[in-house]
Design an enzyme around this catalytic site. Structure first.
Site, mmCIF file in Angstrom:
data_model
loop_
_atom_site.group_PDB
_atom_site.id
_atom_site.type_symbol
_atom_site.label_atom_id
_atom_site.label_comp_id
_atom_site.label_asym_id
_atom_site.label_seq_id
_atom_site.Cartn_x
_atom_site.Cartn_y
_atom_site.Cartn_z
ATOM 1 N N CYS A 155 3.868 71.031 55.268
ATOM 2 C CA CYS A 155 3.038 70.764 56.453
ATOM 3 C C CYS A 155 1.785 71.620 56.564
ATOM 4 C CB CYS A 155 3.881 70.969 57.712
ATOM 5 S SG CYS A 155 5.269 69.854 57.794
HETATM 6 N N1 LIG Z 1 9.546 69.038 55.962
HETATM 7 C C1 LIG Z 1 9.188 69.431 57.159
HETATM 8 O O1 LIG Z 1 9.528 70.526 57.581
HETATM 9 C C2 LIG Z 1 8.352 68.568 58.084
HETATM 10 C C3 LIG Z 1 8.193 68.999 59.406
HETATM 11 C C4 LIG Z 1 7.446 68.217 60.267
HETATM 12 C C5 LIG Z 1 6.854 67.042 59.809
HETATM 13 N N2 LIG Z 1 7.024 66.638 58.513
HETATM 14 C C6 LIG Z 1 6.408 65.381 58.118
HETATM 15 O O2 LIG Z 1 7.419 64.389 57.977
HETATM 16 C C7 LIG Z 1 7.097 63.495 56.920
HETATM 17 C C8 LIG Z 1 8.232 63.468 55.895
HETATM 18 O O3 LIG Z 1 8.369 64.771 55.340
HETATM 19 P P1 LIG Z 1 9.675 65.240 54.572
HETATM 20 O O4 LIG Z 1 9.536 66.720 54.425
HETATM 21 O O5 LIG Z 1 10.892 64.698 55.224
HETATM 22 O O6 LIG Z 1 9.451 64.522 53.162
HETATM 23 P P2 LIG Z 1 10.542 64.314 51.992
HETATM 24 O O7 LIG Z 1 9.762 64.152 50.736
HETATM 25 O O8 LIG Z 1 11.587 65.372 52.079
HETATM 26 O O9 LIG Z 1 11.241 62.948 52.365
HETATM 27 C C9 LIG Z 1 10.590 61.717 52.341
HETATM 28 C C10 LIG Z 1 11.540 60.676 51.780
HETATM 29 O O10 LIG Z 1 10.917 59.398 51.893
HETATM 30 C C11 LIG Z 1 11.321 58.620 50.780
HETATM 31 N N3 LIG Z 1 10.373 57.519 50.619
HETATM 32 C C12 LIG Z 1 9.107 57.546 50.148
HETATM 33 N N4 LIG Z 1 8.557 56.328 50.209
HETATM 34 C C13 LIG Z 1 9.479 55.497 50.736
HETATM 35 C C14 LIG Z 1 9.497 54.112 51.035
HETATM 36 N N5 LIG Z 1 8.430 53.340 50.819
HETATM 37 N N6 LIG Z 1 10.629 53.586 51.564
HETATM 38 C C15 LIG Z 1 11.726 54.357 51.771
HETATM 39 N N7 LIG Z 1 11.760 55.677 51.501
HETATM 40 C C16 LIG Z 1 10.650 56.239 50.995
HETATM 41 C C17 LIG Z 1 11.326 59.612 49.627
HETATM 42 O O11 LIG Z 1 12.123 59.163 48.555
HETATM 43 C C18 LIG Z 1 11.900 60.864 50.320
HETATM 44 O O12 LIG Z 1 13.311 60.939 50.180
HETATM 45 C C19 LIG Z 1 5.775 63.973 56.356
HETATM 46 O O13 LIG Z 1 4.730 63.280 56.995
HETATM 47 C C20 LIG Z 1 5.728 65.425 56.781
HETATM 48 O O14 LIG Z 1 4.398 65.902 56.906
HETATM 49 C C21 LIG Z 1 7.764 67.386 57.635
#
Ligand SMILES: NC(=O)c1ccc[n+]([C@@H]2O[C@H](COP(=O)([O-])OP(=O)(O)OC[C@H]3O[C@@H](n4cnc5c(N)ncnc54)[C@H](O)[C@@H]3O)[C@@H](O)[C@H]2O)c1
Length: 453
Positions: free
Chosen positions: A285
């Site tokens: 992030c």
């Molecule tokens: N990790 C954090 O601490 C955090 C905190 C706040 C916000 N976010 C935001 O949340 C969002 C997700 O982050 P994350 O850390 O969970 O990412 P991540 O990479 O851990 O998880 C995302 C998942 O989405 C799946 N994916 C991708 N494309 C897809 C599709 N078309 N259909 C189905 N599944 C699909 C991937 O395989 C993956 O498992 C981002 O926008 C991030 O900025 C993350």
């Protein structure tokens, strides 16, 4: 796909029916993207009694969940397995089953492209999957972090192209995720949710849905306010971390310990919030999201000077750490070239197994380029993962911190202050310790071996 328009009484029925399903806990919640954000969210909704379908295109994740495993350290496998057994959570890669969900929450990645522009391809692809099976009476909520207007310009047109109408046939909202992985005090269910809707009906339904699973819901006036609030939160962190990183360099020159300064400043009961310096920014992030905002500002002919400056300072930090290491070794008549250096911690922050954007990779790259003999130890990351921007790093495995291993190092560099590290033990057995996290503050013996950076 149902392209026919609803009559006024259909509209009331569609909205009332979905509201009833949510309020009685009978709505099926579909979460797309079972990563660091999606998986804890499933746990929050399934834990509140909803039936959840979890969608991920990564089949290996779905298979591991079905086998009763968790691939995220702080998400308990047994809790997920019992939700699966109770039929309250079903992981799947079959996106056609999105039609079964009454509420669909999008938690897919929002990275930067190689030229550091927002990459909305995951969001757009997901919107197309939803559009494929969109039916009357579904609520769609985007949670991925992104710049203001994304829901309206990147998601809404794809859904609207089905012929169904937002606000009457289906509903659309944005609610930023605020997950803080590894923080035992706050989990998805205990972090207040900000919600902005495409229209009143959408906002009301999204608030009702989150209200059943999270501690507090804050409704804002639009999608854009909700999107902008998330970017404000992350930009605020990036800028304040840059401030203390810059002050660390200055204070260090003057012989002042910046961590002691911060501890003193935070005794003020108002008007000050403590941020801590480190070896650079990490995680999915904070190093990424502010650049979504600066890209958006540029596309509107505006500048975000704070973001650019903070980025510059934070990106410089691994270089500063390496220069401190060079000085430290030089005082012992040693060059970096040929010195054995162990990096402690490659996760981007304490007690998590997430290596994304971790400054440890940049430290490794810089030290290898200077001829260091490198190794690392991280109990949360047993094998060094291949990272897109660090493909040239050699294959490595985490070393165990034995007295012999520590004694064989010319310097031990603390990059992440995992609780699993015993810092008294580390200092006792090491020749030199460079501490970028103030992790050794409570170590009383062998302090002459420690330098901070
Ligand atoms: N990790 C954090 O601490 C955090 C905190 C706040 C916000 N976010 C935001 O949340 C969002 C997700 O982050 P994350 O850390 O969970 O990412 P991540 O990479 O851990 O998880 C995302 C998942 O989405 C799946 N994916 C991708 N494309 C897809 C599709 N078309 N259909 C189905 N599944 C699909 C991937 O395989 C993956 O498992 C981002 O926008 C991030 O900025 C993350």
């Amino acid at each position: 796909m149902d392209g026919s328009h609803a009559t006024a009484s259909d509209e009331r029925t569609t909205h009332a029916r979905l509201q009833d399903l949510i309020e009685t806990g009978r709505a099926v919640i579909g979460v797309i993207g079972l990563g660091y954000v999606g998986l804890p969210l499933v746990r929050a909704f399934a834990g509140s009694g909803f039936r959840c379908l979890g969608f991920d295109i990564d089949r290996s994740k779905v298979d591991r969940l079905k086998a009763g495993e968790s691939y995220i350290g702080h998400v308990d496998a047994s809790a997920l397995a019992s939700l699966i057994r109770a039929k309250r959570f079903e992981p799947t890669s079959d996106l056609l089953r999105l039609s079964e969900a009454d509420c669909i929450i999008i938690c897919v990645p929002t990275p930067l492209t190689d030229s550091r522009d927002p990459d909305l391809s995951y969001i757009e692809e997901t919107a197309r999957s939803i559009a494929n099976t969109l039916r009357r009476g579904q609520l769609v909520v985007l949670e991925s972090t992104t710049f203001p207007t994304t829901t309206r310009v990147a998601v809404w047109p794809i859904l609207e192209a089905t012929g169904l109408k937002c606000g009457t046939d289906y509903f659309l909202a944005y609610s930023p995720e605020r997950e803080d992985p590894g923080n035992p005090l706050f989990q998805a269910a205990t972090i207040p949710k900000v919600v902005g809707g495409f229209d009143d009906a959408s906002a009301a339904l999204a608030c009702a849905m989150y209200g059943r699973a999270v501690v507090e819901v804050i409704r804002v006036s639009s999608l854009e306010v909700a999107e902008a609030s998330k970017i404000l939160e992350n930009t605020y962190r990036a800028v304040n971390i840059a401030l203390v990183n810059e002050l660390k360099i200055l204070y260090d020159k003057l012989g002042i310990d910046v961590w002691e300064v911060i501890d003193a400043a935070k005794s003020k009961p108002f008007g000050y919030q403590a941020f801590y310096p480190g070896p650079g920014l990490g995680g999915h992030c904070i190093p990424v999201d502010p650049f979504y905002l600066s890209w958006w500002a540029r596309s509107h002919g505006e500048q975000t000077r704070f973001i650019e400056l903070a980025g510059e300072i934070n990106v410089h930090m691994p270089h500063y750490v390496v220069s401190r290491l060079a000085e430290f070794l030089n005082n012992q008549r040693k060059p970096i070239n040929g010195s054995r250096i162990a990096i402690l911690g490659v996760a981007y922050k304490k007690d998590v197994d997430d290596p994304r954007e971790s400054p440890s990779f940049e430290l490794m790259k810089l030290l290898l380029a200077r001829g260091a003999e490198l190794s690392y130890s991280d109990p949360h990351i047993p094998v060094l993962p291949k990272m897109r921007h660090y493909a040239d790093l050699p294959a490595m495995r985490s070393d165990e911190l034995t007295p012999a291993y520590l004694a064989a190092q010319d310097c031990v560099l603390i990059a992440t202050d995992h609780s699993a590290f015993d810092f008294d033990f580390i200092v006792e057995h090491s020749k030199m310790v460079l501490d970028t996290r103030n992790a050794t503050r409570h170590v009383s013996r062998g302090r002459e071996k420690i330098r901070k950076a």
